[in-house]
Design a protein around this motif. Structure first.
Motif, PDB file in Angstrom:
ATOM      1  N   VAL A  49       1.019  -1.240  -0.023  1.00 27.17           N
ATOM      2  CA  VAL A  49       0.009   0.167  -0.068  1.00 27.17           C
ATOM      3  C   VAL A  49       0.834   1.264  -0.113  1.00 27.17           C
ATOM      4  O   VAL A  49       0.586   2.073  -0.758  1.00 27.17           O
ATOM      5  CB  VAL A  49      -0.838  -0.160   1.128  1.00 27.17           C
ATOM      6  CG1 VAL A  49      -1.540   1.370   1.309  1.00 27.17           C
ATOM      7  CG2 VAL A  49      -1.984  -1.046   1.185  1.00 27.17           C
ATOM      8  N   ARG A  50       2.010   1.351   0.837  1.00 24.19           N
ATOM      9  CA  ARG A  50       2.829   2.377   0.740  1.00 24.19           C
ATOM     10  C   ARG A  50       3.585   2.730  -0.405  1.00 24.19           C
ATOM     11  O   ARG A  50       3.633   3.591  -1.007  1.00 24.19           O
ATOM     12  CB  ARG A  50       3.829   2.114   1.948  1.00 24.19           C
ATOM     13  CG  ARG A  50       3.462   2.245   3.388  1.00 24.19           C
ATOM     14  CD  ARG A  50       4.341   2.387   4.339  1.00 24.19           C
ATOM     15  NE  ARG A  50       5.526   1.429   4.373  1.00 24.19           N
ATOM     16  CZ  ARG A  50       5.228   0.299   4.923  1.00 24.19           C
ATOM     17  NH1 ARG A  50       4.452   0.245   5.757  1.00 24.19           N
ATOM     18  NH2 ARG A  50       6.200  -0.893   4.887  1.00 24.19           N
ATOM     19  N   GLY A  64       1.305   7.386  -6.717  1.00 26.30           N
ATOM     20  CA  GLY A  64       0.452   8.064  -6.726  1.00 26.30           C
ATOM     21  C   GLY A  64      -1.030   7.750  -6.711  1.00 26.30           C
ATOM     22  O   GLY A  64      -1.821   8.511  -6.761  1.00 26.30           O
ATOM     23  N   LEU A  65      -1.161   6.498  -6.276  1.00 32.48           N
ATOM     24  CA  LEU A  65      -2.527   5.766  -6.042  1.00 32.48           C
ATOM     25  C   LEU A  65      -3.022   5.365  -4.743  1.00 32.48           C
ATOM     26  O   LEU A  65      -2.214   5.094  -3.814  1.00 32.48           O
ATOM     27  CB  LEU A  65      -2.586   4.530  -7.159  1.00 32.48           C
ATOM     28  CG  LEU A  65      -2.283   4.726  -8.714  1.00 32.48           C
ATOM     29  CD1 LEU A  65      -2.081   3.608  -9.322  1.00 32.48           C
ATOM     30  CD2 LEU A  65      -3.333   5.574  -9.364  1.00 32.48           C
ATOM     31  N   ASP A  66      -4.284   5.411  -4.632  1.00 34.55           N
ATOM     32  CA  ASP A  66      -4.889   5.047  -3.244  1.00 34.55           C
ATOM     33  C   ASP A  66      -4.982   3.594  -3.265  1.00 34.55           C
ATOM     34  O   ASP A  66      -5.760   3.078  -4.290  1.00 34.55           O
ATOM     35  CB  ASP A  66      -6.106   5.949  -2.928  1.00 34.55           C
ATOM     36  CG  ASP A  66      -5.859   7.393  -2.790  1.00 34.55           C
ATOM     37  OD1 ASP A  66      -4.787   7.650  -2.117  1.00 34.55           O
ATOM     38  OD2 ASP A  66      -6.681   8.080  -3.193  1.00 34.55           O
ATOM     39  N   ALA A  67      -4.751   2.965  -2.347  1.00 33.96           N
ATOM     40  CA  ALA A  67      -4.805   1.406  -2.219  1.00 33.96           C
ATOM     41  C   ALA A  67      -5.451   1.171  -0.682  1.00 33.96           C
ATOM     42  O   ALA A  67      -5.108   1.768   0.159  1.00 33.96           O
ATOM     43  CB  ALA A  67      -3.734   0.716  -2.797  1.00 33.96           C
ATOM     44  N   VAL A  68      -6.088  -0.027  -0.867  1.00 34.48           N
ATOM     45  CA  VAL A  68      -6.461  -0.256   0.681  1.00 34.48           C
ATOM     46  C   VAL A  68      -6.152  -1.948   0.874  1.00 34.48           C
ATOM     47  O   VAL A  68      -6.316  -2.698  -0.187  1.00 34.48           O
ATOM     48  CB  VAL A  68      -8.083  -0.188   0.836  1.00 34.48           C
ATOM     49  CG1 VAL A  68      -8.516   1.425   0.984  1.00 34.48           C
ATOM     50  CG2 VAL A  68      -9.097  -0.794  -0.267  1.00 34.48           C
ATOM     51  N   SER A  69      -6.064  -2.312   2.275  1.00 34.49           N
ATOM     52  CA  SER A  69      -5.782  -3.631   2.321  1.00 34.49           C
ATOM     53  C   SER A  69      -6.893  -4.142   3.027  1.00 34.49           C
ATOM     54  O   SER A  69      -7.270  -3.539   4.098  1.00 34.49           O
ATOM     55  CB  SER A  69      -4.242  -3.757   3.193  1.00 34.49           C
ATOM     56  OG  SER A  69      -4.086  -5.024   3.647  1.00 34.49           O
ATOM     57  N   LEU A  79      -7.306  -1.613  -5.280  1.00 34.83           N
ATOM     58  CA  LEU A  79      -7.029  -0.330  -6.109  1.00 34.83           C
ATOM     59  C   LEU A  79      -7.631  -0.248  -7.196  1.00 34.83           C
ATOM     60  O   LEU A  79      -7.955  -1.327  -7.952  1.00 34.83           O
ATOM     61  CB  LEU A  79      -5.599   0.059  -6.016  1.00 34.83           C
ATOM     62  CG  LEU A  79      -4.759  -0.549  -7.348  1.00 34.83           C
ATOM     63  CD1 LEU A  79      -3.724   0.365  -7.712  1.00 34.83           C
ATOM     64  CD2 LEU A  79      -4.183  -1.801  -6.537  1.00 34.83           C
ATOM     65  N   ARG A  80      -7.730   0.906  -7.744  1.00 38.09           N
ATOM     66  CA  ARG A  80      -8.554   1.126  -9.137  1.00 38.09           C
ATOM     67  C   ARG A  80      -7.448   1.917  -9.903  1.00 38.09           C
ATOM     68  O   ARG A  80      -6.932   2.973  -9.362  1.00 38.09           O
ATOM     69  CB  ARG A  80      -9.729   1.882  -8.905  1.00 38.09           C
ATOM     70  CG  ARG A  80     -10.718   1.120  -8.201  1.00 38.09           C
ATOM     71  CD  ARG A  80     -12.100   1.897  -8.132  1.00 38.09           C
ATOM     72  NE  ARG A  80     -12.684   1.566  -9.641  1.00 38.09           N
ATOM     73  CZ  ARG A  80     -13.969   2.096  -9.991  1.00 38.09           C
ATOM     74  NH1 ARG A  80     -14.660   2.793  -9.235  1.00 38.09           N
ATOM     75  NH2 ARG A  80     -14.221   1.801 -11.393  1.00 38.09           N
ATOM     76  N   ALA A 110       1.269   4.309  -3.123  1.00 35.79           N
ATOM     77  CA  ALA A 110       0.939   5.590  -2.915  1.00 35.79           C
ATOM     78  C   ALA A 110       2.166   6.465  -3.175  1.00 35.79           C
ATOM     79  O   ALA A 110       2.229   7.417  -3.717  1.00 35.79           O
ATOM     80  CB  ALA A 110       0.652   5.798  -1.454  1.00 35.79           C
ATOM     81  N   GLU A 111       3.496   5.883  -2.847  1.00 40.27           N
ATOM     82  CA  GLU A 111       4.497   6.833  -2.876  1.00 40.27           C
ATOM     83  C   GLU A 111       5.098   6.715  -4.342  1.00 40.27           C
ATOM     84  O   GLU A 111       5.345   7.811  -4.975  1.00 40.27           O
ATOM     85  CB  GLU A 111       5.744   6.270  -2.044  1.00 40.27           C
ATOM     86  CG  GLU A 111       5.466   6.496  -0.464  1.00 40.27           C
ATOM     87  CD  GLU A 111       6.174   5.713   0.441  1.00 40.27           C
ATOM     88  OE1 GLU A 111       7.199   5.216  -0.303  1.00 40.27           O
ATOM     89  OE2 GLU A 111       6.352   5.990   1.751  1.00 40.27           O
TER      90      GLU A 111
END
Length: 326
Positions: free
Chosen positions: A247-248, A255-260, A267-268, A251-252
């Motif tokens: 997930v980190r 540049g996308l949002d993800a959830v565990s 993620l999308r 994002a880093e």
């Protein structure tokens, strides 16, 4: 009265139905080309059956106008009825009659002469693969057989438009497939327009165009491919050796949002097939499996209504449900 020259099998202008102070259908504008399969997709209580009832002259609209096969449903109800077939959501077959007797009786009600109805009944039973069961009482039929017989009955008057209200409700997936094979065949053979309501996502995929209906209003209309392309993003599910680290990294570096979650990292992304190898190359996190799911009609419904169609409403339509646009 003479039919209005119209390239559309069904056309509505600001059509609406109000029960007391409760709006059931609001501001409906539709244009359904002849010879196509058109579907209303929405949960129970969305206004789909009310709309079909108005188009079939079973309910009088409160406001607006509607034309079916070029005829006004209010001013020319008999002309409309002569040009349509209707398959109700609930079965309306006489269970004590045989398949052939039921069709012949229906033909007599519509004044179809015996010399005309006899070969037509035989041809329709063959079309829906019930010739071998023509002399069996309908009460011995399975749910799928009864639905096929109802479709045959709807075709007896050679309709220009066949309305089907939830045509495969209560049927198993295999039987649904068989029903749709027959529907595709009859459209190809007879060139009729199919207009259906459904809350089954798989069923809506058979349509040339669909209108997503919710709270008595059409939220969006288009082909299944167009509507899914509008949502645009694939869903990617990754099972990794370290979901928190994945997930980190997403994002880093991306540049996308993800959830565990229990099923992994979700993620999308616009192009899931391209994202997965890029992530594997750069993440430094072991990837155990990756699944890419393209947009579905459920995603489209969620995008336009704020919930999935699988979360069907169980209560009646309320005033607060209507007049809400997203």
């Amino acid at each position: 009265m003479t039919a209005v020259a119209d390239e559309f099998a069904v056309r509505t202008e600001d059509l609406g139905k109000v029960y007391g102070e409760l709006p059931a259908v609001v501001g409906l504008d539709l244009s359904v080309p002849r010879g196509t399969t058109f579907g209303f997709l929405g949960p129970n209580g969305a206004g789909k059956t009310t709309t079909i009832s108005m188009l079939c002259t079973l309910l009088r609209p409160t406001v607006g106008r509607a034309f079916v096969a070029g005829h006004d449903v209010v001013a020319e109800p008999h002309s409309v009825r002569e040009r349509i077939g209707l398959v109700f959501q609930e079965t309306t077959l006489d269970l004590d009659l045989t398949a052939e007797e039921g069709l012949r009786f229906h033909a007599e009600l519509f004044g179809i002469p015996w010399r005309v109805s006899r070969p037509k009944v035989a041809a329709l039973l063959e079309l829906v693969d019930l010739t071998g069961s023509r002399d069996r009482p309908v009460r011995e039929f399975s749910g799928g057989m009864r639905r096929r017989l109802e479709i045959a009955r709807g075709l007896l008057t050679t309709p220009q438009v066949l309305f089907l209200d939830e045509p495969t409700t209560g049927l198993d997936p295999q039987t649904r497939t068989v029903i749709w094979e027959h529907l595709h065949e009859l459209r190809e053979q007879h060139g009729i327009t199919l207009f259906l309501t459904t809350h089954h996502l798989e069923e809506a995929e058979h349509c040339d165009r669909i209108a997503i209906m919710d709270g008595g209003q059409v939220e969006v209309e288009g082909s299944p491919a167009e509507l899914k392309a509008e949502v645009g993003h694939d869903t990617v599910v990754l099972r990794t050796g370290d979901d928190a680290a994945a997930v980190r990294v997403i994002a880093e570096r991306f540049g996308l949002d993800a959830v565990s979650g229990p099923d992994g990292v979700r993620l999308r992304v616009a192009d899931g097939a391209a994202f997965v190898p890029a992530f594997c190359a750069e993440a430094g996190v072991p990837v155990l499996s990756a699944t890419v799911v393209p947009p579905s009609l459920d995603d489209v419904f969620l995008h336009h209504t704020g919930r999935t169609i699988r979360a069907e409403r169980s209560g009646p339509l309320t005033v607060n449900d209507v007049g809400r646009r997203r």
